[in-house]
Design an enzyme around this catalytic site. Structure first.
Site, mmCIF file in Angstrom:
data_model
loop_
_atom_site.group_PDB
_atom_site.id
_atom_site.type_symbol
_atom_site.label_atom_id
_atom_site.label_comp_id
_atom_site.label_asym_id
_atom_site.label_seq_id
_atom_site.Cartn_x
_atom_site.Cartn_y
_atom_site.Cartn_z
ATOM 1 N N HIS A 65 74.187 31.432 55.247
ATOM 2 C CA HIS A 65 75.364 30.576 55.114
ATOM 3 C C HIS A 65 76.195 30.975 53.899
ATOM 4 O O HIS A 65 75.699 30.958 52.778
ATOM 5 C CB HIS A 65 74.935 29.108 54.975
ATOM 6 C CG HIS A 65 74.515 28.502 56.275
ATOM 7 N ND1 HIS A 65 74.332 27.153 56.450
ATOM 8 C CD2 HIS A 65 74.265 29.075 57.481
ATOM 9 C CE1 HIS A 65 73.982 26.918 57.706
ATOM 10 N NE2 HIS A 65 73.916 28.067 58.345
ATOM 11 N N TYR A 83 78.070 17.698 54.690
ATOM 12 C CA TYR A 83 77.665 16.511 53.916
ATOM 13 C C TYR A 83 78.788 15.486 54.072
ATOM 14 O O TYR A 83 79.939 15.788 53.725
ATOM 15 C CB TYR A 83 77.533 16.845 52.424
ATOM 16 C CG TYR A 83 76.321 17.680 52.072
ATOM 17 C CD1 TYR A 83 76.299 19.056 52.294
ATOM 18 C CD2 TYR A 83 75.204 17.083 51.494
ATOM 19 C CE1 TYR A 83 75.186 19.815 51.958
ATOM 20 C CE2 TYR A 83 74.089 17.842 51.148
ATOM 21 C CZ TYR A 83 74.087 19.205 51.389
ATOM 22 O OH TYR A 83 72.986 19.955 51.052
ATOM 23 N N PRO A 96 66.551 14.963 48.261
ATOM 24 C CA PRO A 96 66.785 16.201 49.026
ATOM 25 C C PRO A 96 68.243 16.636 49.113
ATOM 26 O O PRO A 96 68.531 17.719 49.639
ATOM 27 C CB PRO A 96 66.224 15.863 50.415
ATOM 28 C CG PRO A 96 66.187 14.382 50.490
ATOM 29 C CD PRO A 96 66.038 13.870 49.098
ATOM 30 N N LYS A 138 66.744 21.240 46.690
ATOM 31 C CA LYS A 138 66.143 21.989 45.586
ATOM 32 C C LYS A 138 64.614 21.951 45.531
ATOM 33 O O LYS A 138 63.999 22.756 44.820
ATOM 34 C CB LYS A 138 66.673 21.442 44.239
ATOM 35 C CG LYS A 138 68.125 21.753 44.002
ATOM 36 C CD LYS A 138 68.331 23.221 43.635
ATOM 37 C CE LYS A 138 69.752 23.679 43.762
ATOM 38 N NZ LYS A 138 69.998 24.638 44.832
ATOM 39 N N TYR A 157 74.325 24.963 43.758
ATOM 40 C CA TYR A 157 73.842 24.880 45.141
ATOM 41 C C TYR A 157 73.137 26.171 45.558
ATOM 42 O O TYR A 157 72.080 26.125 46.206
ATOM 43 C CB TYR A 157 75.029 24.591 46.064
ATOM 44 C CG TYR A 157 74.648 24.119 47.440
ATOM 45 C CD1 TYR A 157 74.230 22.806 47.656
ATOM 46 C CD2 TYR A 157 74.702 24.976 48.539
ATOM 47 C CE1 TYR A 157 73.876 22.369 48.929
ATOM 48 C CE2 TYR A 157 74.351 24.549 49.806
ATOM 49 C CZ TYR A 157 73.940 23.242 49.994
ATOM 50 O OH TYR A 157 73.585 22.804 51.250
HETATM 51 C C1 LIG Z 1 63.523 15.163 54.198
HETATM 52 C C2 LIG Z 1 63.264 16.269 53.211
HETATM 53 C C3 LIG Z 1 64.146 17.362 53.164
HETATM 54 C C4 LIG Z 1 63.935 18.373 52.237
HETATM 55 N N1 LIG Z 1 64.835 19.421 52.210
HETATM 56 C C5 LIG Z 1 64.662 20.410 51.300
HETATM 57 C C6 LIG Z 1 65.526 21.582 51.301
HETATM 58 O O1 LIG Z 1 66.427 21.749 52.140
HETATM 59 N N2 LIG Z 1 65.298 22.549 50.361
HETATM 60 C C7 LIG Z 1 64.274 22.422 49.441
HETATM 61 O O2 LIG Z 1 64.131 23.323 48.578
HETATM 62 N N3 LIG Z 1 63.419 21.351 49.456
HETATM 63 C C8 LIG Z 1 63.566 20.349 50.356
HETATM 64 N N4 LIG Z 1 62.665 19.315 50.404
HETATM 65 C C9 LIG Z 1 61.526 19.283 49.462
HETATM 66 C C10 LIG Z 1 60.338 20.171 49.869
HETATM 67 O O3 LIG Z 1 59.903 19.834 51.170
HETATM 68 C C11 LIG Z 1 59.175 20.003 48.855
HETATM 69 O O4 LIG Z 1 59.704 20.151 47.553
HETATM 70 C C12 LIG Z 1 58.040 21.016 49.091
HETATM 71 O O5 LIG Z 1 57.259 20.642 50.191
HETATM 72 C C13 LIG Z 1 57.119 21.127 47.853
HETATM 73 O O6 LIG Z 1 56.020 21.970 48.133
HETATM 74 P P1 LIG Z 1 54.613 21.741 47.416
HETATM 75 O O7 LIG Z 1 53.721 22.798 47.948
HETATM 76 O O8 LIG Z 1 54.819 21.608 45.953
HETATM 77 O O9 LIG Z 1 54.125 20.307 47.882
HETATM 78 P P2 LIG Z 1 53.709 19.814 49.341
HETATM 79 O O10 LIG Z 1 54.527 20.459 50.377
HETATM 80 O O11 LIG Z 1 53.686 18.322 49.271
HETATM 81 O O12 LIG Z 1 52.219 20.350 49.510
HETATM 82 C C14 LIG Z 1 51.120 19.757 48.845
HETATM 83 C C15 LIG Z 1 49.859 20.025 49.651
HETATM 84 O O13 LIG Z 1 48.741 19.462 48.953
HETATM 85 C C16 LIG Z 1 47.908 18.781 49.875
HETATM 86 N N5 LIG Z 1 47.188 17.729 49.147
HETATM 87 C C17 LIG Z 1 47.679 16.554 48.687
HETATM 88 N N6 LIG Z 1 46.700 15.861 48.073
HETATM 89 C C18 LIG Z 1 45.585 16.619 48.118
HETATM 90 C C19 LIG Z 1 44.260 16.434 47.654
HETATM 91 N N7 LIG Z 1 43.903 15.297 47.024
HETATM 92 N N8 LIG Z 1 43.361 17.403 47.885
HETATM 93 C C20 LIG Z 1 43.705 18.549 48.543
HETATM 94 N N9 LIG Z 1 44.971 18.771 49.012
HETATM 95 C C21 LIG Z 1 45.882 17.819 48.805
HETATM 96 C C22 LIG Z 1 48.882 18.240 50.927
HETATM 97 O O14 LIG Z 1 48.233 17.990 52.156
HETATM 98 C C23 LIG Z 1 49.889 19.378 51.024
HETATM 99 O O15 LIG Z 1 49.535 20.326 51.995
HETATM 100 C C24 LIG Z 1 62.822 18.296 51.333
HETATM 101 C C25 LIG Z 1 61.933 17.229 51.395
HETATM 102 C C26 LIG Z 1 62.138 16.224 52.322
HETATM 103 C C27 LIG Z 1 61.145 15.064 52.367
#
Ligand SMILES: Cc1cc2nc3c(=O)[nH]c(=O)nc-3n(C[C@H](O)[C@H](O)[C@H](O)COP(=O)(O)OP(=O)(O)OC[C@H]3O[C@@H](n4cnc5c(N)ncnc54)[C@H](O)[C@@H]3O)c2cc1C
Length: 395
Positions: free
Chosen positions: A72, A200, A292, A296, A384
């Site tokens: 994009h 948006y 969201p 980021k 962005y």
């Molecule tokens: C609606 C929505 C839209 C979004 N859009 C964007 C976007 O366009 N761009 C962007 O950059 N971000 C976006 N995000 C944010 C993005 O999805 C998260 O920031 C991302 O998932 C973070 O990754 P992570 O691995 O840190 O955490 P998570 O994805 O939460 O992964 C954590 C993992 O740890 C596991 N876990 C939790 N507790 C335990 C435990 N006690 N023991 C063992 N395992 C455990 C979970 O099952 C999970 O698999 C969006 C979020 C939402 C909700």
């Protein structure tokens, strides 16, 4: 059992860290509480900064991403029923990529399977011990049996609701938090996106976002009250409300269909400082959450992982400790800029129920300023597409 780096959480942050460390010859064990099927199906982020794409390519999991992503060059902001395009590429020289988080998760899991990485799914009751000593431990249960892993370091990549952050004593950790009086109701549908770029929409009935995962799969969001029940939103109600909030030409072109996923996400800004406690390092949503709006969250998680893998690799390769010591400050410098931007984008595009008439007029003025000023558009665009990533902690 013994390993070099124990990783809690097998989401994008945990699996990417394990992958980068594995490529550097560093041993890891990942403990993930969910099943692989659950992780592959989890729908979340979709918009990637170039730095995130580059890191996934470096990690050897970018082949499908580069083939299937949508590039994009711009983004649209709509208000008062009119659409305004911001030329991201023209303003910054950079683009953003659309590729679903579920696809990144699948690519990472496939690469780990091929490398026979040590990933324990359905790990229960994970707990962290001895973080201030030389040999911290992870304990967990699997199929009713107790296990312990002795590690050099532990990476807490277990998201906002995980256990790693909770293992840091309250007197050490500082929490900065803002909650919002609304959430996002999102649906995924196998329909053609209403526009080839994101729209948006600021509307008096509330914010709406038109986005996508591919040219045949759309993702739409509506601002709803924070306690909204998804059961109150049959598809027909969602489409009809979306049509009321987006400009008329977009509503006329909107292709509707059966939703294949529907959920409400709460909006929150959250930072826990510092990201290091003894031999525990937090990364991704375990340490910070952004609303969201600015897309980021996943991008910040990827940058934390880049910095942490560099720090751990430098430690094992040359005994350098400065990158580990600087890890928290290096991440936080970027995290706070993304927090500011995500909070600002949310304030610009949403309707706050408690806003005074003065605040509403100021928001309208800000939108009007944005579309009339190249300087304002550049400020939005450079945040962005993603701010530059400092090449060393001390630079
Ligand atoms: C609606 C929505 C839209 C979004 N859009 C964007 C976007 O366009 N761009 C962007 O950059 N971000 C976006 N995000 C944010 C993005 O999805 C998260 O920031 C991302 O998932 C973070 O990754 P992570 O691995 O840190 O955490 P998570 O994805 O939460 O992964 C954590 C993992 O740890 C596991 N876990 C939790 N507790 C335990 C435990 N006690 N023991 C063992 N395992 C455990 C979970 O099952 C999970 O698999 C969006 C979020 C939402 C909700």
């Amino acid at each position: 059992m013994r390993t070099q780096v124990g990783i809690v959480g097998g989401g994008p942050a945990g699996l990417l860290l394990s992958r980068l460390l594995g490529l550097a010859g560093i041993e890891t064990v990942v403990l993930e509480k969910r099943t692989p099927e659950y992780l592959r199906a989890r729908v979340r982020a979709g918009l990637l900064e170039q730095g995130t794409v580059d890191l996934l390519v470096e990690a050897g999991v970018g082949e499908r991403l580069l083939r299937q992503r949508l590039c994009h060059d711009g983004v649209e902001i709509a208000f008062d029923g009119r659409r305004h395009r911001l030329d991201l590429k023209g303003l910054t020289g950079k683009i953003v990529s659309v590729y679903g988080q579920a696809e990144i998760q699948k690519d990472l899991m496939t690469a780990h399977e091929a490398a026979s990485s040590n990933i324990v799914y359905e790990a229960e009751d994970v707990s962290l011990h001895g973080l201030m000593g030389d040999r911290p431990q992870l304990r967990y249960h699997k199929a009713g049996e107790a296990h312990e892993i002795s590690c050099d370091f532990i990476a807490g990549c277990d998201g906002f609701h995980g256990v790693s952050r909770q293992a840091i004593p309250q007197e050490v950790i500082r929490i900065y938090e803002r909650t919002y009086p609304f959430g996002w109701l999102g649906i995924l549908s196998d329909t053609r996106p209403v526009n080839h770029e994101l729209i948006y929409c600021n509307h008096e009935r509330g914010f709406a976002l038109c986005t996508m995962r591919s040219m045949s799969r759309s993702r739409y969001y509506l601002q709803v009250p924070a306690d909204e029940d998804v059961a109150d939103w049959p598809d027909a109600r969602f489409w009809s409300e979306l049509k009321r909030r987006i400009p008329a030409d977009a509503a006329a072109a909107l292709e509707t269909g059966t939703s294949i996923e529907k959920s409400v996400a709460q909006l929150r800004s959250f930072v826990a400082e510092p990201l290091r406690h003894g031999r525990l390092f937090l990364a991704g949503d375990a340490a910070h959450i952004v609303p969201p709006t600015g897309a980021k969250g996943l991008n910040l998680a990827a940058t934390d992982v880049r910095f942490l893998s560099e720090a751990i690799t430098a430690h094992y390769r040359s005994g350098r400790t400065d990158l580990m010591e600087g890890y928290s400050a290096r991440c936080l410098a970027r995290v706070w800029k993304a927090q500011r931007f995500s909070w600002w984008m949310t304030a610009l595009t949403h309707r706050f129920p408690e806003a005074s008439p003065f605040e509403r007029r100021a928001q309208a003025a800000e939108l009007s300023y944005l579309i009339s000023s190249k300087a304002a558009q550049t400020a939005l665009a450079e945040n962005y597409v993603g701010l530059p990533i400092a090449s060393t902690a001390l630079a």
